[in-house]
Design an enzyme around this catalytic site. Structure first.
Site, PDB file in Angstrom:
ATOM      1  N   LYS A 116     -21.994  51.752  36.040  1.00  0.00           N
ATOM      2  CA  LYS A 116     -21.801  51.094  37.328  1.00  0.00           C
ATOM      3  C   LYS A 116     -21.464  52.084  38.439  1.00  0.00           C
ATOM      4  O   LYS A 116     -21.780  51.853  39.607  1.00  0.00           O
ATOM      5  CB  LYS A 116     -20.700  50.032  37.207  1.00  0.00           C
ATOM      6  CG  LYS A 116     -20.942  48.989  36.116  1.00  0.00           C
ATOM      7  CD  LYS A 116     -22.257  48.254  36.288  1.00  0.00           C
ATOM      8  CE  LYS A 116     -22.444  47.161  35.240  1.00  0.00           C
ATOM      9  NZ  LYS A 116     -22.684  47.679  33.898  1.00  0.00           N
ATOM     10  N   GLU A 200     -13.510  48.240  42.869  1.00  0.00           N
ATOM     11  CA  GLU A 200     -14.191  48.019  44.136  1.00  0.00           C
ATOM     12  C   GLU A 200     -13.562  46.836  44.861  1.00  0.00           C
ATOM     13  O   GLU A 200     -12.835  46.040  44.262  1.00  0.00           O
ATOM     14  CB  GLU A 200     -15.687  47.763  43.919  1.00  0.00           C
ATOM     15  CG  GLU A 200     -15.991  46.487  43.183  1.00  0.00           C
ATOM     16  CD  GLU A 200     -17.466  46.325  42.881  1.00  0.00           C
ATOM     17  OE1 GLU A 200     -18.216  47.303  43.042  1.00  0.00           O
ATOM     18  OE2 GLU A 200     -17.857  45.217  42.473  1.00  0.00           O
ATOM     19  N   ASN A 235     -15.403  35.444  35.711  1.00  0.00           N
ATOM     20  CA  ASN A 235     -16.559  36.310  35.975  1.00  0.00           C
ATOM     21  C   ASN A 235     -17.703  36.096  34.998  1.00  0.00           C
ATOM     22  O   ASN A 235     -18.634  36.895  34.944  1.00  0.00           O
ATOM     23  CB  ASN A 235     -16.140  37.789  35.966  1.00  0.00           C
ATOM     24  CG  ASN A 235     -15.024  38.064  36.948  1.00  0.00           C
ATOM     25  OD1 ASN A 235     -15.157  37.791  38.133  1.00  0.00           O
ATOM     26  ND2 ASN A 235     -13.903  38.563  36.449  1.00  0.00           N
ATOM     27  N   GLU A 275     -28.179  42.514  40.996  1.00  0.00           N
ATOM     28  CA  GLU A 275     -27.202  41.502  41.372  1.00  0.00           C
ATOM     29  C   GLU A 275     -26.563  41.859  42.712  1.00  0.00           C
ATOM     30  O   GLU A 275     -26.202  43.008  42.958  1.00  0.00           O
ATOM     31  CB  GLU A 275     -26.131  41.370  40.292  1.00  0.00           C
ATOM     32  CG  GLU A 275     -26.705  40.973  38.940  1.00  0.00           C
ATOM     33  CD  GLU A 275     -25.641  40.513  37.961  1.00  0.00           C
ATOM     34  OE1 GLU A 275     -24.444  40.640  38.286  1.00  0.00           O
ATOM     35  OE2 GLU A 275     -26.013  40.027  36.882  1.00  0.00           O
ATOM     36  N   GLU A 288     -24.612  45.428  40.901  1.00  0.00           N
ATOM     37  CA  GLU A 288     -25.038  46.210  39.743  1.00  0.00           C
ATOM     38  C   GLU A 288     -26.472  45.849  39.408  1.00  0.00           C
ATOM     39  O   GLU A 288     -27.008  44.843  39.890  1.00  0.00           O
ATOM     40  CB  GLU A 288     -24.143  45.923  38.531  1.00  0.00           C
ATOM     41  CG  GLU A 288     -24.153  44.470  38.077  1.00  0.00           C
ATOM     42  CD  GLU A 288     -23.150  44.197  36.974  1.00  0.00           C
ATOM     43  OE1 GLU A 288     -22.400  45.116  36.620  1.00  0.00           O
ATOM     44  OE2 GLU A 288     -23.134  43.063  36.471  1.00  0.00           O
ATOM     45  N   ASN A 290     -28.752  45.095  36.040  1.00  0.00           N
ATOM     46  CA  ASN A 290     -28.789  44.877  34.599  1.00  0.00           C
ATOM     47  C   ASN A 290     -30.168  45.259  34.087  1.00  0.00           C
ATOM     48  O   ASN A 290     -31.165  44.628  34.430  1.00  0.00           O
ATOM     49  CB  ASN A 290     -28.481  43.414  34.271  1.00  0.00           C
ATOM     50  CG  ASN A 290     -27.032  43.083  34.553  1.00  0.00           C
ATOM     51  OD1 ASN A 290     -26.130  43.714  34.025  1.00  0.00           O
ATOM     52  ND2 ASN A 290     -26.810  42.114  35.425  1.00  0.00           N
ATOM     53  N   PHE A 348     -10.327  26.436  28.412  1.00  0.00           N
ATOM     54  CA  PHE A 348     -11.606  27.054  28.042  1.00  0.00           C
ATOM     55  C   PHE A 348     -11.462  28.115  26.963  1.00  0.00           C
ATOM     56  O   PHE A 348     -12.275  29.038  26.877  1.00  0.00           O
ATOM     57  CB  PHE A 348     -12.295  27.662  29.267  1.00  0.00           C
ATOM     58  CG  PHE A 348     -12.704  26.654  30.295  1.00  0.00           C
ATOM     59  CD1 PHE A 348     -13.921  26.009  30.215  1.00  0.00           C
ATOM     60  CD2 PHE A 348     -11.861  26.331  31.339  1.00  0.00           C
ATOM     61  CE1 PHE A 348     -14.297  25.069  31.151  1.00  0.00           C
ATOM     62  CE2 PHE A 348     -12.218  25.396  32.291  1.00  0.00           C
ATOM     63  CZ  PHE A 348     -13.441  24.765  32.195  1.00  0.00           C
TER      64      PHE A 348
END
Length: 666
Positions: A116, A200, A235, A275, A288, A290, A348
């Site tokens: 990244k 970031e 995320n 993305e 980023e 992928n 979750f």
């Protein structure tokens, strides 16, 4: 074209690749761990090779063992799927050295974009908009705190080699930056074998929109429009759609051209995804790239008609792309819901166990919609604690966004899963949410709309009446069947009563039912008459009915004196009684649940990796007590109130069951 390919993955993505390979006449090779010996992808492949024990580090991400299977099988090419070794440049290099094609980009592109930090530098040089941040390596938690303070909170702490939400935390304070740095490093090391971290700026109230790109070995690069992936939790994407309800054509074109520029800058080949984070003014910033197939690729396939796996295989075989940018269609709307083995009523947390019932909705055209279900499990199979909790990716396509969402809602209602905790109720709730239907999305959608966690769905009164009417009609059918089986009645239908009290939760409804061959009229004592039509046989787990002129799909389980009915994300206990039975039921005492307030219970099956307190120790509210690892994620359990540890009931390294006691408090 290749004659045989190996899929270096498992689960639904392995099954997905096998389907396309089979259509192209290519033989397939599966690999599997000891935990996956009876997995669906193993059954579907033409041949399969055992590569090691259940932990991914000893099997699916062990390059040497995967390469042994490649050599033994004689496969000419390898498709890596996503996750595991899909973005590992050492794996791509090992295949190249062995003379085996990698169905993905060159190792140099994997290395450049998989890191990244490096990818952001290359993106900036290629003229792609980027997010402010610290791209250098970070030594420890204290340096992370200093950097985060310099950038300005909130910040995103991310694993350099990460993806799929692993090794990623948002920090709003020094304390969260310190804790998040260590947790991200631990997850990154466990998931990717690389614990490097960068930080970031976190753009508040953002949308997550990504561009699908395809490139061949002949210099052709195109983008296949965008996907909106803003419905996320921790995320991790939960619901995706294509196209985005937010972008205009000018922004779509600009994002697509920047994505292609980045792909060309690294000599990209195959399918990849760039993305972006997009603010409310449609300013977009690179996050980023992928260098693999994305989990959400089906929605792109549904709006373009292009099989991305097929194109990846053809590009790897040296074929040029068969279309130019202007020839790529954007047809209709597609929505994808990720079905996870996660219990939304337990924050979750992962759930494992055997699928005692697994009945997805039928794939194919249904009315004006198309339903697709990418899955890697089957009824009777087991969800393991060792791997990602995804069970299936349910997709719906229709001409408009509203129609696609409606089709998805109906398909979710018809999806039967029993034996484990799962997020079907939550997915259905998202489809019904007014804000989602209006397209007012950000990556904070879930946190904002369910700030205290998901507690279930409260349906409008009108919908509850429709369900009550359906329950009475179904109860009548069940009563007639019982009468026929017992032989107690000669004229079964006439002897079954017409007056009933339907109770959903605390709300009773007095109704009268008038039945005829075409359906039943259910009249509420204090309201309307609703028409119920459709066939249902006692014992069936699914009822497809029409109530008050509109379709109603119910998951049905028999319960004492009525049913358990699930629809639209609601889980309802419905009792159907005679008026006299209802009077008696009102006098019954209510059974209280056991008191567990003085115990720390394990909320999901997992491995107790750390125990942070000891017997006799005083703890404060919010203090970390233990860490449980399940499905590649670390979960920190914290104290809900002040107290003193009276007893320690579990030990580090122990595998725990749901609700197993870890600590007891005085």
């Amino acid at each position: 074209m290749f004659q045989k390919i190996l899929i270096a993955n498992r689960g639904e993505i392995a099954c997905r690749v096998i389907k396309t390979a089979r259509r192209l006449g290519i033989r397939t090779v599966a690999i599997y761990s000891e935990a996956d010996a009876r997995a669906l992808h193993v059954q579907m492949a033409d041949e399969a090779y055992l590569i090691g024990p259940a932990p991914a580090a000893q099997s699916y991400i062990n390059i040497d063992r995967v390469m042994e299977a490649v050599r033994a099988s004689g496969a000419q090419a390898v498709h890596p799927g996503y996750g595991f070794l899909s973005e590992n440049p050492r794996f791509a290099a090992a295949l190249a050295e062995a003379g085996v094609a990698f169905i993905g980009p060159p190792a140099s592109a994997v290395e450049a974009m998989g890191d990244k930090i490096t990818s952001k530098k290359i993106a900036a040089e290629a003229g792609v908009s980027t997010v402010p941040g610290h791209m250098g390596l970070i030594a420890d938690a204290e340096e992370a705190v200093q950097i985060a303070g310099g950038i300005g909170y909130p910040v995103m702490i991310k694993a350099s080699a990460g993806g799929g939400g692993k090794g990623m935390r948002i920090a709003w304070s020094d304390t969260e930056a310190r804790e998040g740095f260590q947790a991200s490093k631990n997850e990154a090391a466990a998931s990717f074998g690389d614990d490097r971290i960068f930080i970031e700026k976190f753009v508040d109230q953002p949308r997550h929109i990504e561009i699908q790109v395809l490139a061949d070995k002949h210099g052709n690069t195109v983008y296949l429009h965008e996907r909106e992936c803003s419905i996320q939790r921790r995320n991790q994407k939960v619901v995706e759609e294509a196209p985005s309800p937010f972008l205009d054509e000018a922004t779509r074109k600009a994002m697509g051209e920047q994505a292609c520029a980045l792909a060309r800058a690294v000599g990209y080949e195959s399918a990849g995804t760039v993305e972006f984070i997009v603010d409310g003014d449609r300013n977009f910033y690179f996050l980023e790239m992928n260098t693999r197939l994305q989990v959400e690729h089906p929605v792109t396939e549904l709006i373009t008609g292009i099989d991305l796996v097929e194109q990846m295989i053809r590009v790897a075989a040296g074929e040029p792309l068969p279309f130019a940018q202007e020839e790529i269609p954007l047809n209709g709307w597609a929505v994808e819901s990720r079905l996870y083995a996660e219990d939304p009523f337990r924050k979750f947390l992962p759930s494992t166990g055997r699928l005692t019932r697994y009945r997805p909705p039928a794939e194919g055209t249904r009315g004006d919609a198309v339903i697709r279900n990418d899955t890697g499990v089957y009824e009777g199979g087991e969800i393991s604690r060792f791997y990602d909790p995804m069970i299936a990716k349910l997709c719906a396509w229709a001409a408009t966004r509203e129609q696609a969402i409606d089709a998805m809602g109906e398909a979710l209602d018809a999806f039967e899963v029993e034996g484990i905790g799962h997020n079907l109720p939550f997915l259905a709730a998202v489809m019904e949410h007014p804000r989602f239907r209006e397209g007012r999305l950000t990556t904070a959608f879930i946190a904002e709309e369910w700030p205290d966690g998901f507690k279930g769905v409260t349906l409008p009164d009108a919908e509850m009446r429709r369900i009550a009417a359906a329950a009475v009609a179904m109860h009548r059918v069940a009563e007639i069947r019982r009468a026929r089986i017992s032989g107690r009645l000669d004229n079964h239908e006439r002897k079954v009563g017409s007056d009933w009290v339907v109770q959903i939760g605390d709300e009773p409804h007095r109704v009268a039912i008038l039945a005829e061959p075409g359906g039943s009229d259910v009249t509420f004592e204090d309201g309307p008459t609703l028409r119920v039509e459709g066939g249902w046989t006692p014992g069936q787990g699914l009822a497809r009915l029409t109530v008050d002129g509109r379709p109603l799909v119910l998951k049905v389980q028999k319960a004492t004196g009525g049913f358990r009915l699930r629809t639209h994300g609601a889980d309802l206990r419905v009792h159907v009684r005679t008026p006299h039975e209802a009077q008696l039921a009102a006098l019954m005492p209510v059974k209280l649940p056991p008191d567990t307030s003085k115990s720390l219970l394990c909320p999901m099956p997992g491995l107790l990796t750390r125990l942070l307190v000891s017997e006799g120790e005083e703890v404060e509210e919010g203090q970390a007590l233990a860490t449980v690892e399940a499905m590649k994620m670390e979960n920190t359990l914290k104290a809900e109130r002040r107290g003193t540890v009276r007893a320690v009931k579990a030990r580090e390294g122990e595998t725990l069951a749901v609700d197993q006691v870890i600590l007891e408090f005085a």
